[in-house]
Design an enzyme around this catalytic site. Structure first.
Site, PDB file in Angstrom:
ATOM      1  CB  CYS A  65      -0.851  -0.317   1.416  1.00 15.25           C
ATOM      2  SG  CYS A  65      -1.575   1.654   1.733  1.00 15.25           S
ATOM      3  CB  THR A  94      -3.292   4.401   5.116  1.00 17.11           C
ATOM      4  OG1 THR A  94      -4.345   3.152   5.244  1.00 17.11           O
ATOM      5  CG2 THR A  94      -2.598   3.303   3.925  1.00 17.11           C
ATOM      6  CB  CYS A 110      -5.248   5.686  -3.058  1.00 19.94           C
ATOM      7  SG  CYS A 110      -3.907   5.552  -3.478  1.00 19.94           S
ATOM      8  CG  HIS A 169     -10.109   3.907  -0.205  1.00 24.92           C
ATOM      9  ND1 HIS A 169      -8.981   4.750  -0.712  1.00 24.92           N
ATOM     10  CD2 HIS A 169      -9.405   2.845   0.572  1.00 24.92           C
ATOM     11  CE1 HIS A 169      -7.864   4.292  -0.107  1.00 24.92           C
ATOM     12  NE2 HIS A 169      -8.414   3.629   0.632  1.00 24.92           N
ATOM     13  CD  GLU A 177      -2.957   0.614   7.346  1.00 19.15           C
ATOM     14  OE1 GLU A 177      -3.343   1.140   6.307  1.00 19.15           O
ATOM     15  OE2 GLU A 177      -2.325  -0.149   7.564  1.00 19.15           O
ATOM     16  CD  GLU A 186      -4.241  -1.089   3.344  1.00 22.67           C
ATOM     17  OE1 GLU A 186      -3.118  -1.685   2.663  1.00 22.67           O
ATOM     18  OE2 GLU A 186      -4.834   0.008   3.271  1.00 22.67           O
ATOM     19  CE1 TYR A 231      -8.459   0.726  -0.149  1.00 12.98           C
ATOM     20  CE2 TYR A 231      -8.499  -1.994   0.014  1.00 12.98           C
ATOM     21  CZ  TYR A 231      -8.296  -0.475   0.826  1.00 12.98           C
ATOM     22  OH  TYR A 231      -8.113  -0.265   1.664  1.00 12.98           O
ATOM     23  CB  CYS A 245      -3.805  -0.159  -4.992  1.00 15.93           C
ATOM     24  SG  CYS A 245      -4.706  -0.953  -4.151  1.00 15.93           S
TER      25      CYS A 245
HETATM   26 FE1  SF4 Z   1      -3.351   1.876   0.067  1.00 16.59          FE
HETATM   27 FE2  SF4 Z   1      -4.661   1.100  -1.936  1.00 16.59          FE
HETATM   28 FE3  SF4 Z   1      -6.055   2.326  -0.402  1.00 16.59          FE
HETATM   29 FE4  SF4 Z   1      -4.027   3.100  -1.303  1.00 16.59          FE
HETATM   30  S1  SF4 Z   1      -6.113   2.905  -2.378  1.00 16.59           S
HETATM   31  S2  SF4 Z   1      -3.392   4.021  -0.056  1.00 16.59           S
HETATM   32  S3  SF4 Z   1      -2.840   1.795  -1.276  1.00 16.59           S
HETATM   33  S4  SF4 Z   1      -4.607   0.333   0.038  1.00 16.59           S
HETATM   34 FE    FE Z   2      -6.730   0.918   2.352  1.00 13.59          FE
END
Ligand code: SF4
Ligand code: FE
Length: 483
Positions: free
Chosen positions: A100, A191, A104, A292, A257, A447, A296, A299
């Site tokens: 991660c 995060t 984001c 968000h 985190e 996560e 996902y 990422c």
């Molecule tokens: Fe982390 Fe993925 Fe959230 Fe970006 S979208 S902060 S990489 S978990």
């Molecule tokens: Fe996350």
């Protein structure tokens, strides 16, 4: 853009004076701390143009406020193409770091607040949107990292924010002053919190009239007085202190985190974007969550790409890459990973403009995306462990491989394919160990379940968006049932 490289970003963190704790002690030099640095390195990749030909196009965008070239992480989505590019960027960075990269959350927070401040002003005659745009200009010009702080500690889950025995279990305005507000409470699972310049506070749930003090959104610098950070632990995290990078598996990059405690933190009005408009709080949560949940589909897919590569490598190093059931398992991993990507792209392509001009993803498809993410990475990891074999958890340490008395035995007996150096085999297996049950699993697995909301949160949204009445009508019509 003031911060224009990974190096400049890392230097900018050195200048921040903050109260950070880990393993029971205050971290005086967090930037060089071996348990923190890998997460900083991952975040720094968001400032890195890298080698990929498409990176420039994906990592940057044109600011709709200033016309300047800015980091996409500070950009307000102006089209469905912007939403698609966001997902492509996230896949790329997931591939680079296999973890991660943290940035984001702030991007999703600014996009949620952009449209909600606009609508709040329309409905309440407030002046949050212009204020928020000012803040955004600052973030874009300086190219800062914003931590999107949503999740409250929540206390007794059976009670509302206003019903808790301790009123601080949800972040709240503890005092209103002529020049600003005072903030008290704590946010968890933050995060990239230690790697952020700014903290963007948002409510964690839809508030009611008697909970107006909890309907608060504002931005504070990470250095503000009264803020304390406590780093969260991850499986096998102290391996990073052993000086044996082989045993860390993915030694360069990591995730992070932390808990953020706000002990009466003053926030001037210029940085307050919601204060008491309880009817707007649910919208912030829903929009942030939708963005968000879209994220996902980018990422985690990038990380999945790396894991599929690791599966193929492990199979090759162990001489089974041509075996039909192994090929079938890898096919399944690819299928699952690309399904997640399809969801990320689908909810982006069907994004629509809000009245503020900012594009919002298709909320149903974004929730479906994240709901699949709560499952598929676990199956991908299971298949990866299946292919890798039990050695993933029985391998000796780096220090054993360095001990001349036993190293020759280890190298002789742990050899796989005769033309593959034994340490390459060990390296990929250590990486798989990290990604499926070490620090890497915190980012890829836990996560995937809980980030951007736990599975039930998506199920609620999926049912809410499902329009069951319409579907019933469809069935009735074709079955010949009178309305
Ligand atoms: Fe982390 Fe993925 Fe959230 Fe970006 S979208 S902060 S990489 S978990
Ligand atoms: Fe996350």
């Amino acid at each position: 853009m003031k911060i224009d490289s990974p190096e400049a970003y890392i230097e900018s963190l050195r200048a921040l004076e903050r109260r950070i704790y880990l393993l029971g002690e205050r971290a005086e030099n967090p930037v060089d701390h071996p348990m923190i640095r890998p997460a900083i390195n991952a975040m720094a990749e968001t400032y890195n143009l890298g080698d990929e030909p498409e990176a420039g196009e994906l990592l940057f965008a044109q600011s709709h406020l200033t016309g300047e070239r800015i980091s996409r992480f500070t950009h307000i989505h102006q089209s469905a193409d912007d939403l698609v590019n966001k997902v492509l960027m996230q896949r790329l960075l997931g591939q680079r770091t296999s973890t991660c990269f943290q940035r984001c959350v702030g991007m999703d927070g600014i996009n949620a607040l952009y449209s909600v401040t606009y609508e709040c002003d329309q409905e309440h005659g407030t002046e949050y949107h212009e204020r928020f745009k000012e803040y955004l200009r600052y973030i874009q010009e300086e190219n800062l990292v914003v931590d999107g702080a949503m999740t409250d500690v929540k206390g007794d889950r059976g009670l509302r924010p206003g019903e808790q025995s301790d009123p601080d279990l949800f972040v709240r305005v503890s005092e209103r002053r002529p020049d600003g507000i005072v903030l008290r409470g704590a946010k968890v699972h933050q995060t990239g919190a230690l790697n952020s310049h700014e903290i963007l506070v948002m409510p964690t749930t839809a508030m009611r009239e008697n909970e107006a003090d909890y309907a608060v959104s504002c931005a504070v610098p990470a250095t503000a007085e009264g803020i304390t950070f406590v780093l969260g632990r991850q499986p096998s995290d102290t391996r990073k202190l052993e000086g044996s990078p082989l045993d860390v598996g993915n030694p360069t990059y990591g995730s992070q985190e932390a808990m953020i405690i706000f002990d009466d933190v003053f926030v001037p009005w210029e940085r307050v974007f919601m204060c008491g408009e309880f009817d707007q709080s649910g919208k912030v949560v829903e929009r942030f969550a939708a963005y968000h949940r879209q994220s996902y589909g980018g990422c985690k897919v990038g990380v999945g790409d790396v894991l599929i590569g690791a599966a193929q490598l492990a199979a090759f190093y162990q001489g089974v890459d041509r075996v039909s059931h192994v090929r079938d398992k890898i096919t399944e991993m690819v299928h699952l990973n690309e399904t997640l990507f399809s969801c990320g792209i689908a909810c982006s392509s069907r994004g629509k403009a809000t009245s503020s001009g900012c594009y919002l993803v298709d909320v149903m498809l974004a929730n479906v995306c994240k709901h699949n993410v709560t499952r598929f990475p676990f199956e991908i990891s299971r298949l990866l462990q299946d292919i890798a074999g039990g050695l993933v958890v029985t391998m000796p340490s780096q220090k054993d491989f360095e001990n001349p008395e036993i190293a020759p035995y280890l190298e002789k007996y742990l050899k796989g394919s005769s033309d593959v150096p034994v340490m390459d085999r060990i390296r990929v297996l250590k990486f798989i160990e990290n990604m499926t049950m070490g620090c890497g699993a915190a980012a890829y697995l836990t996560e995937s379940i809980h980030g951007a909301g736990s599975p039930q949160a998506q199920r609620i949204m999926i049912l809410r968006q499902a329009n069951l009445e319409e579907k019933v009508k469809l069935a009735k019509r074709l079955a010949g049932i009178e309305d």
